[in-house]
Design a protein around this motif. Sequence first.
Motif, PDB file in Angstrom:
ATOM      1  N   ALA A  26      -0.493  -3.431   4.652  1.00 40.81           N
ATOM      2  CA  ALA A  26       0.350  -2.275   4.955  1.00 40.81           C
ATOM      3  C   ALA A  26       0.453  -1.294   3.799  1.00 40.81           C
ATOM      4  N   THR A  27       0.235  -1.765   2.576  1.00 38.30           N
ATOM      5  CA  THR A  27       0.368  -0.898   1.403  1.00 38.30           C
ATOM      6  C   THR A  27      -0.972  -0.518   0.783  1.00 38.30           C
ATOM      7  N   ARG A  52       4.649   3.136  -1.871  1.00 36.46           N
ATOM      8  CA  ARG A  52       4.121   2.544  -0.632  1.00 36.46           C
ATOM      9  C   ARG A  52       4.825   1.231  -0.303  1.00 36.46           C
ATOM     10  N   VAL A  56       7.214   0.560   3.033  1.00 39.76           N
ATOM     11  CA  VAL A  56       6.954  -0.523   3.993  1.00 39.76           C
ATOM     12  C   VAL A  56       8.155  -1.467   4.088  1.00 39.76           C
TER      13      VAL A  56
END
Length: 107
Positions: A26-27, A52, A56
């Motif tokens: 996700a990052t 980031r 998230v």
Amino acid sequence: MSSILGRKVRDLRQKKGMTLEQLATATGSSKSYIWEIENKPVARPSAEKLGRIASVLGVTSEYLVDEERTEPPVADDFDRAFYRKYHGASDPVKQKLKRILDVLDDE
């Protein structure tokens, strides 16, 4: 022993039910990078990467690195973080954001 950043990232990740792999994906990071942030005594991710991770996990970057804050941020913290980003943005970016807000006001 991990850093305050590492402990907060691990706690928030686990509360969200995310694995190291999921947070890494996700990052835009590697699993080993997230593991190092969570477990190394000195973790110094770039501001971009920290942003980031914070996004998230649903918190601000400031919260993750602040040793005195033990509770996740509230809406006011997000507003202040947004304003700081807006304030530092270029004029074209500010104009785009204003147009977006105008469109949202019309709904």
